[in-house]
Every structure is written in structure tokens, then in C-alpha cells.
Design a protein around this motif. Structure first.
Motif, mmCIF file in Angstrom:
data_model
loop_
_atom_site.group_PDB
_atom_site.id
_atom_site.type_symbol
_atom_site.label_atom_id
_atom_site.label_comp_id
_atom_site.label_asym_id
_atom_site.label_seq_id
_atom_site.Cartn_x
_atom_site.Cartn_y
_atom_site.Cartn_z
ATOM 1 N N THR A 1 0.821 -1.207 0.000
ATOM 2 C CA THR A 1 0.000 0.000 0.000
ATOM 3 C C THR A 1 0.857 1.260 0.000
ATOM 4 O OG1 THR A 1 -1.717 -1.188 1.201
ATOM 5 C CG2 THR A 1 -1.851 1.204 1.202
ATOM 6 N N ALA A 2 1.898 1.277 0.807
ATOM 7 C CA ALA A 2 2.765 2.459 0.870
ATOM 8 C C ALA A 2 3.490 2.698 -0.455
ATOM 9 C CB ALA A 2 3.768 2.314 2.009
ATOM 10 N N VAL A 3 3.995 1.630 -1.051
ATOM 11 C CA VAL A 3 4.708 1.774 -2.332
ATOM 12 C C VAL A 3 3.738 2.228 -3.425
ATOM 13 C CG1 VAL A 3 5.965 0.506 -4.126
ATOM 14 C CG2 VAL A 3 6.545 0.169 -1.729
ATOM 15 N N ALA A 4 2.545 1.639 -3.471
ATOM 16 C CA ALA A 4 1.554 2.046 -4.477
ATOM 17 C C ALA A 4 1.145 3.503 -4.279
ATOM 18 C CB ALA A 4 0.330 1.143 -4.400
ATOM 19 N N TRP A 5 0.984 3.917 -3.022
ATOM 20 C CA TRP A 5 0.612 5.305 -2.745
ATOM 21 C C TRP A 5 1.706 6.261 -3.213
ATOM 22 C CZ3 TRP A 5 2.378 9.362 0.321
ATOM 23 C CH2 TRP A 5 1.477 10.413 0.509
ATOM 24 N N PHE A 6 2.962 5.965 -2.868
ATOM 25 C CA PHE A 6 4.060 6.841 -3.283
ATOM 26 C C PHE A 6 4.206 6.895 -4.807
ATOM 27 C CE2 PHE A 6 5.711 6.443 1.108
ATOM 28 C CZ PHE A 6 5.842 7.803 1.372
ATOM 29 N N LEU A 7 4.078 5.759 -5.475
ATOM 30 C CA LEU A 7 4.157 5.762 -6.940
ATOM 31 C C LEU A 7 3.013 6.556 -7.549
ATOM 32 C CD1 LEU A 7 5.139 2.054 -7.699
ATOM 33 C CD2 LEU A 7 6.561 4.089 -8.030
#
Length: 138
Positions: free
Chosen positions: A64-70
Motif C-alpha cells: 500500500t505504501a509503495v503504491a501510494w508513493f508511486l
């Protein structure tokens, strides 16, 4: 700052922002001792997704964090660099959805070295071991 807030709370990135807020609340509950990191381990098996060896909460939080940052980074670049037009608007809607498979692959890479920190979790099966077990069973 206004642009960042508009991107974070704008459609469709708001879906990932909401998921990130829920995860932050979960980790606050873990820190307070009301729940544990392994709360969801019986509910899902992440080996098929390439994220085995870590608790489900860690893998989903990382995803979730990686998808949000991307998603936020891509939409911010689009807002700042691309002229406003119909194609930019369409790309702005598609970008957060396209960030999910990229985030999944990156999460698989990020959680792979973490399995040493969680010895109770079954790690991803080695390719040679599964073949050896099949040969011994026959």
C-alpha cells in the motif's frame, strides 16, 4: 503544498490514501498493544503472490505504501510537467491503477530480505527443494 494536497485527496488517489490511513491506524493499534502483527496470518497465504516469509500485515502495508508513493509521485509529475488536456486527465485517472502492479513487483523485492527477521513465517519454497521432495515421494 496545495497541489500535493489536491493530488492526495483527489480521485482516484484518494482510494490509496484511505487505505494508507487505515494501515496507519492498524499500526497504531499494534504499537499500543491492542493487536499483533500476525493478526491476519491465518487469513491469507502470500506465497502465491511472491511475498511469503513475512506477516500479511507487513506485506500489505509495504504494498500500500509503495503504491501510494508511486501514484502520488506520478500524478504530481503529470500535474507539474504536462499541459492540462483530455489525455492528461485520462492518464491521471489510469496512473494510480497502473501503479499497483509496479508496486506489487517492488514489494516482492522489498519483502524478500525481510523474511530473516520473521523466523516463524514459512519462507518462499526453494526451487530445488520442491523438486527433490517430489522425487523422494515417487
Amino acid at each position: 503544498m496545495r497541489t500535493l494536497l489536491a493530488v492526495v485527496t483527489g480521485p482516484p488517489t484518494i482510494l490509496l490514501t484511505t487505505a494508507l490511513v487505515v494501515l496507519l491506524c492498524f499500526w497504531l493499534l499494534v504499537a499500543a498493544g491492542f493487536t499483533s502483527v500476525g493478526s491476519f496470518d491465518a487469513d491469507a497465504n502470500l506465497r502465491a503472490w511472491g511475498m511469503g516469509g513475512v506477516p500479511v500485515a507487513v506485506a500489505v502495508s509495504t504494498l500500500t505504501a509503495v503504491a501510494w508513493f508511486l501514484s502520488v509521485g506520478g500524478v504530481l509529475l503529470l500535474v507539474v510537467c504536462a499541459p492540462p488536456c483530455a489525455a492528461t486527465g485520462l492518464l491521471r485517472m489510469v496512473l494510480p491503477v497502473a501503479a499497483l502492479p509496479v508496486a506489487w513487483r517492488l514489494t516482492c523485492l522489498f519483502v524478500r530480505p525481510l523474511h530473516r527477521l520473521f523466523p516463524d513465517e514459512p519462507g518462499p519454497p526453494a526451487r530445488g527443494r520442491a523438486r527433490d521432495r517430489a522425487d523422494h515421494a515417487a
